[in-house]
Design a protein around this motif. Structure first.
Motif, PDB file in Angstrom:
ATOM      1  N   PHE A 262       0.804  -1.217   0.000  1.00  0.00           N
ATOM      2  CA  PHE A 262       0.000   0.000   0.000  1.00  0.00           C
ATOM      3  C   PHE A 262       0.839   1.269   0.000  1.00  0.00           C
ATOM      4  N   ALA A 263       2.150   1.135   0.215  1.00  0.00           N
ATOM      5  CA  ALA A 263       3.025   2.303   0.148  1.00  0.00           C
ATOM      6  C   ALA A 263       3.023   2.897  -1.252  1.00  0.00           C
ATOM      7  N   ARG A 264       2.820   2.066  -2.259  1.00  0.00           N
ATOM      8  CA  ARG A 264       2.786   2.548  -3.642  1.00  0.00           C
ATOM      9  C   ARG A 264       1.641   3.529  -3.860  1.00  0.00           C
ATOM     10  N   MET A 265       0.601   3.401  -3.035  1.00  0.00           N
ATOM     11  CA  MET A 265      -0.560   4.285  -3.156  1.00  0.00           C
ATOM     12  C   MET A 265      -0.623   5.293  -2.006  1.00  0.00           C
ATOM     13  N   ASN A 266       0.379   5.238  -1.126  1.00  0.00           N
ATOM     14  CA  ASN A 266       0.371   6.088   0.063  1.00  0.00           C
ATOM     15  C   ASN A 266      -0.897   5.858   0.886  1.00  0.00           C
ATOM     16  N   MET A 267      -1.269   4.590   1.044  1.00  0.00           N
ATOM     17  CA  MET A 267      -2.482   4.210   1.754  1.00  0.00           C
ATOM     18  C   MET A 267      -2.156   3.728   3.154  1.00  0.00           C
ATOM     19  N   SER A 268      -2.787   4.310   4.128  1.00  0.00           N
ATOM     20  CA  SER A 268      -2.599   3.890   5.510  1.00  0.00           C
ATOM     21  C   SER A 268      -3.488   2.699   5.828  1.00  0.00           C
ATOM     22  N   GLU A 269      -3.213   2.075   6.957  1.00  0.00           N
ATOM     23  CA  GLU A 269      -4.055   0.973   7.410  1.00  0.00           C
ATOM     24  C   GLU A 269      -5.476   1.457   7.676  1.00  0.00           C
ATOM     25  N   ASP A 270      -5.611   2.663   8.238  1.00  0.00           N
ATOM     26  CA  ASP A 270      -6.942   3.213   8.500  1.00  0.00           C
ATOM     27  C   ASP A 270      -7.720   3.440   7.203  1.00  0.00           C
ATOM     28  N   ALA A 271      -7.023   3.911   6.172  1.00  0.00           N
ATOM     29  CA  ALA A 271      -7.690   4.144   4.886  1.00  0.00           C
ATOM     30  C   ALA A 271      -8.173   2.834   4.282  1.00  0.00           C
ATOM     31  N   LYS A 272      -7.359   1.796   4.384  1.00  0.00           N
ATOM     32  CA  LYS A 272      -7.766   0.476   3.887  1.00  0.00           C
ATOM     33  C   LYS A 272      -9.000  -0.017   4.641  1.00  0.00           C
ATOM     34  N   SER A 273      -8.986   0.142   5.949  1.00  0.00           N
ATOM     35  CA  SER A 273     -10.125  -0.294   6.762  1.00  0.00           C
ATOM     36  C   SER A 273     -11.393   0.468   6.386  1.00  0.00           C
ATOM     37  N   ALA A 274     -11.260   1.769   6.193  1.00  0.00           N
ATOM     38  CA  ALA A 274     -12.421   2.580   5.816  1.00  0.00           C
ATOM     39  C   ALA A 274     -12.967   2.160   4.457  1.00  0.00           C
TER      40      ALA A 274
END
Length: 317
Positions: A262-274
């Motif tokens: 998810f670093a490739r998309m600058n996505m946090s764990e919270d964003a994935k959960s949401a």
């Protein structure tokens, strides 16, 4: 950047394209010497399109559990889960027709699987089991709960949703056209190509543990390519979100998170959960379980934390 749009398009493009052998991005991971366990079932039988391994301990006092694997997988993905649960729970481990060397059946795959699950519960007189489903098995479990919550006591849904990420805003016609194109391409693969596709998928999407990825890929490649294509196409056309409020039992949705991907998309764990939560709004009794350092086969990448979360869910019911 629109996080939802970026994450949706990336999930769809990677997951589907890799499944049909089209993904090409590179990654490298350390290998681990983890093996897939084998367990002898007390009883084996078939119900509809479900091949069942039953583990029954007369001293077991916990609720019965039905374990359903995902696309092209067999019951072997639950071997460690069986070890963790069999002392206290009656277990029914499923392999769907067409997967793991089991003969495929003609006709629509997912409706038959849903009907077979109902038949299994009724004919075996399973008293309000807990459904534990992975991927396609998770989507199937959620769908089943929408119409048969009265027969179960909970759903532990592992990285599978009521609509496939990336298709949620498509019309039925768009979804059908895309699914049929994918079906034709996947079903036309010869044994060697299908095996290579499975290895690529497991290495890049399936598992962090590359030794495990190779072992699982070998097992996955024994599945029927045509049946796998049928299941995948039906999954892509499925959208059961409108009936989520009908689920009256507790549902836990497991969301694996591997930061490197998810670093490739600058996505946090919270964003994935949401993002995951956006697909299951409407389930009255819902809890999201995020597990770090794991990919799609979270129960194999992080077995200790996975089984802690599963046992916690079971004990709360």
């Amino acid at each position: 950047m629109n996080i939802s749009k970026t994450l949706t398009s990336t999930f769809f493009s990677i997951a589907f394209a890799t499944a049909i052998g089209a993904a090409t991005y590179e990654t490298a991971y350390a290998a681990a010497n983890t093996t897939i366990s084998t367990t002898s079932a007390a009883e084996q039988f078939q119900v509809g399109s479900m091949y069942v391994e039953k583990y029954a301990n007369p001293q077991a006092k916990g609720a019965p559990v039905i374990l359903i694997p995902g696309l092209s997988s067999g019951g072997y993905v639950w071997d460690e889960t069986v070890k963790q649960l069999r002392a206290e729970h009656e277990l029914y481990v499923i392999t769907l027709a067409g997967f793991n060397g089991k003969p495929a059946l003609p006709g629509a795959k997912l409706p038959k699987a849903k009907d077979s699950l109902l038949e299994l519960i009724q004919t075996q007189k399973i008293n309000q089991p807990i459904l534990v489903g992975h991927s396609l098995g998770s989507a199937l479990s959620i769908w089943f709960a929408e119409s048969h919550s009265n027969l179960i006591r909970g759903v532990f849904a592992v990285d599978g949703l009521p609509v496939f990420p990336g298709t949620q805003n498509m019309t039925l016609e768009q979804r059908t056209a895309m699914a049929e194109a994918g079906r034709r391409q996947m079903a036309s693969a010869d044994a060697k190509t299908f095996s290579e596709q499975q290895l690529q998928y497991m290495r890049m999407i399936g598992l962090v543990d590359q030794a495990q990825a190779e072992k699982i890929a070998v097992r996955s490649a024994t599945s029927d390519p045509v049946a796998t294509a049928d299941y995948m196409a039906e999954l892509l056309m499925m959208d059961t979100r409108q009936d989520l409020p009908k689920i009256s039992v507790p549902v836990a949705l497991v969301s694996p998170y591997y930061a490197t991907d998810f670093a490739r998309m600058n996505m946090s764990e919270d964003a994935k959960s949401a993002y995951y939560m956006s697909f299951v709004q409407g389930i009255p009794k819902l809890n999201l379980v995020s597990i770090k350092d794991a990919r799609h086969f979270v129960m194999l990448d992080q077995p200790t934390i996975f089984h802690e979360k599963l046992l916690s869910f079971i004990n709360q019911l």
